[in-house]
Design an enzyme around this catalytic site. Structure first.
Site, PDB file in Angstrom:
ATOM      1  N   LYS A 124       0.844  -1.197   0.000  1.00 43.22           N
ATOM      2  CA  LYS A 124       0.000   0.000   0.000  1.00 43.22           C
ATOM      3  C   LYS A 124       0.878   1.247   0.000  1.00 43.22           C
ATOM      4  O   LYS A 124       1.911   1.281   0.686  1.00 43.22           O
ATOM      5  CB  LYS A 124      -0.909  -0.031   1.240  1.00 43.22           C
ATOM      6  CG  LYS A 124      -1.915   1.105   1.324  1.00 43.22           C
ATOM      7  CD  LYS A 124      -2.829   0.911   2.529  1.00 43.22           C
ATOM      8  CE  LYS A 124      -3.872   2.009   2.658  1.00 43.22           C
ATOM      9  NZ  LYS A 124      -4.734   1.811   3.846  1.00 43.22           N
ATOM     10  N   SER A 157      -9.668   1.777   2.935  1.00 43.60           N
ATOM     11  CA  SER A 157      -8.812   2.550   2.066  1.00 43.60           C
ATOM     12  C   SER A 157      -7.807   1.714   1.272  1.00 43.60           C
ATOM     13  O   SER A 157      -7.274   2.209   0.281  1.00 43.60           O
ATOM     14  CB  SER A 157      -8.060   3.605   2.874  1.00 43.60           C
ATOM     15  OG  SER A 157      -7.204   2.996   3.818  1.00 43.60           O
ATOM     16  N   SER A 184      -9.698  -0.603   7.058  1.00 42.14           N
ATOM     17  CA  SER A 184      -9.142  -0.456   5.704  1.00 42.14           C
ATOM     18  C   SER A 184      -8.460  -1.668   5.116  1.00 42.14           C
ATOM     19  O   SER A 184      -8.155  -1.664   3.923  1.00 42.14           O
ATOM     20  CB  SER A 184      -8.169   0.718   5.674  1.00 42.14           C
ATOM     21  OG  SER A 184      -8.903   1.892   5.555  1.00 42.14           O
TER      22      SER A 184
END
Ligand code: GLN
Length: 485
Positions: free
Chosen positions: A79, A154, A178
């Site tokens: 990420k 997210s 997330s």
């Protein structure tokens, strides 16, 4: 080698039998990325040259008789809010558009030491603030199951990359859901470890008392592998725990007979989408068929969780994001005449609207006169939520509930209504407030073919129990369905 549905186990067997090489699988991964990324928008940066060079080195080591380390040669997505040395790390924000960290996060160092090959940096909501990936400054990620739908957020890029076989495993971060919510929306497995289980050093801070890095993968065994590699004490992060890291793979016995599974009565209330409700109830029955004992538990203060989270998370964010002022990092607005103006313009032009909303909310709840009414009260509620969970775990080994109240929604459907977006986090945020671990596992599909996730929650540091139940479930009820892209 077929990348669709490829797990670490299958990949390692193929490496051992000489059926494939690390280089071949990495090359095939990049070919697939080139083909699918324009539609999915999963990767913000691709590290093709360094990955292929590393793949060749690993192949040489293998030829020289090296043992397979736990993540040997595994194409891995990170990420983009996790620092990678000399590789652009944007947090999906314009303010860090050109930021190249001088060091790698501990989790990245540990993955690489275990043999992982980083293939790229995954898109996400700006500074991990969001539930749909629509808050990225670089455009939304699309759900591989249906491009008109969001992948969740997210860590939407990480989850979509795993679901679309643009990597084998990925790292996400989870402050209020997330890792788990996008895993649920993309039909993959996502684990949020206990607060303190995994080092946060090099994870760009959002809500420091809530943030954890966690694996996203195609099955529980791969999450067990990744967690075993990244977990454990790190002297760079004083909140990382000294509790020893168990052998998570060894816990995957396939047997959950006698496991007490708690179903919170507050979880199946108004607002829960009927198809999600039906699938989770079906999953609970499946757990029962595997020998689990189902008990009803109560989490009586659940209704305060969203408000509590959006006070504490924004308060911490407002403080953590104060460092982006155009002086030390990335973007600086060149069009300013005074220092004050430089700060203002940099922040105004560098941050997106959701990040600004959170900074304002967080600054407000911490401000003189409102601190006691909001922030202090929220901390008290946090303690009450912890007590709810402690009590519930006296009656059960694991808690089960939906990961999200709705299936993956359409792009644009909630962007004009922040409150509706925040409500998508209703089942995940409490887990971060309390600090316990949670996992989202695939639990079937809606009638439109969109994935639904079932969430399991364990007491602090009982990730092995979570993974054991997830693995037993998926052995008996495998999904065997892949996105048609
Ligand atoms: N959706 C939640 C939020 O917007 C959680 C985000 C996260 O876990 N990073 O804050």
């Amino acid at each position: 080698m077929e990348l669709v549905g490829l797990t670490v186990d299958k990949f390692h067997s193929a490496l051992k039998s000489g059926e494939t090489t690390v280089e071949a699988v990495c090359k095939a991964t990049f070919d697939r990325i080139e083909k699918l990324n324009p539609d999915l928008n999963v990767y913000l940066t691709v590290t093709k040259d360094s990955a292929l060079e590393r793949a060749r080195q690993l192949d040489q080591q293998l030829a020289a008789g090296a043992e397979l380390s736990p993540l040997f040669g595994v194409p891995t997505a990170i990420k983009d809010n996790i620092c990678t040395k000399d590789v652009r790390t944007t947090c999906a924000s314009k303010i860090l558009d050109t930021f190249k960290p001088p060091y790698s996060a501990t989790v990245v160092e540990r993955l690489e030491a275990a043999g992982a090959v980083v293939v790229g940096k995954a898109n996400c909501d700006e500074f991990a603030m969001g539930s749909s990936n629509e808050n990225s400054a670089y455009g939304s990620v699309r759900n591989p199951w249906n491009l008109e739908h969001v992948p969740g957020g997210s860590s939407g890029g990480s989850a979509a990359a795993v679901a679309a076989d643009l990597c084998i495993v990925a790292l996400g971060s989870d402050t209020g859901g997330s890792v788990r919510e996008p895993a649920s929306f993309c039909g993959v497995t996502g684990l949020k470890p206990t607060y303190g289980r995994v080092s946060r050093y090099g994870l760009v801070a959002f809500g420091s008392s809530l943030d954890q890095v966690g694996p996203i993968s195609k099955n529980a065994a791969d999450s067990a592998r990744v967690l075993g590699v990244i977990a454990g004490r790190d002297w760079h992060d004083s909140t990382s725990s000294e509790i020893s890291v168990p052998d998570y793979l060894a816990a995957l016995t396939g047997d959950i007979k006698g496991l007490k599974l708690g179903v919170p009565k507050e979880a199946f209330v108004e607002g829960l989408h009927p198809e999600v409700k039906a699938r989770i109830q079906e999953s609970i029955k499946n757990f029962e068929s595997l020998g689990a004992e189902i008990v009803e538990v109560s989490l009586p203060h659940s209704e305060y969780a969203i408000a509590d989270y959006y006070i504490i998370a924004t308060a911490e964010a407002s403080s953590n994001l104060a460092r982006y002022d155009g002086v030390k990092y990335g973007f600086r607005d060149a069009d300013a005449k005074t220092l004050q103006e430089m700060y203002k313009k940099t922040r105004d032009h560098g941050f997106g609207s959701e990040v600004k909303r959170r900074i304002m909310l967080g600054t407000y709840v911490l401000s003189s006169g409102y601190y006691d009414a909001y922030y202090l009260k929220a901390q008290k509620i946090r303690t009450i939520l912890e007590q709810d969970f402690r009590k519930a775990f006296e009656a059960c080994d694991l808690i089960v509930m939906p990961t999200a109240p709705v299936p993956p929604f359409k792009l644009g459907e909630k962007t004009d209504d922040p409150l509706a977006m925040y409500l998508a986090d209703i089942y995940t945020v409490t887990i971060n407030l309390v600090g316990v671990p949670g996992i989202s596992i695939p639990s079937g599909f809606t009638s439109d073919g969109l994935p639904i996730g079932c969430q399991l929650i364990a007491p602090h540091f009982e990730e092995a129990r979570l993974l054991q139940a997830a693995d037993a479930y998926e052995r008996s009820y495998p999904s065997n369905r892949y996105p048609n892209i």
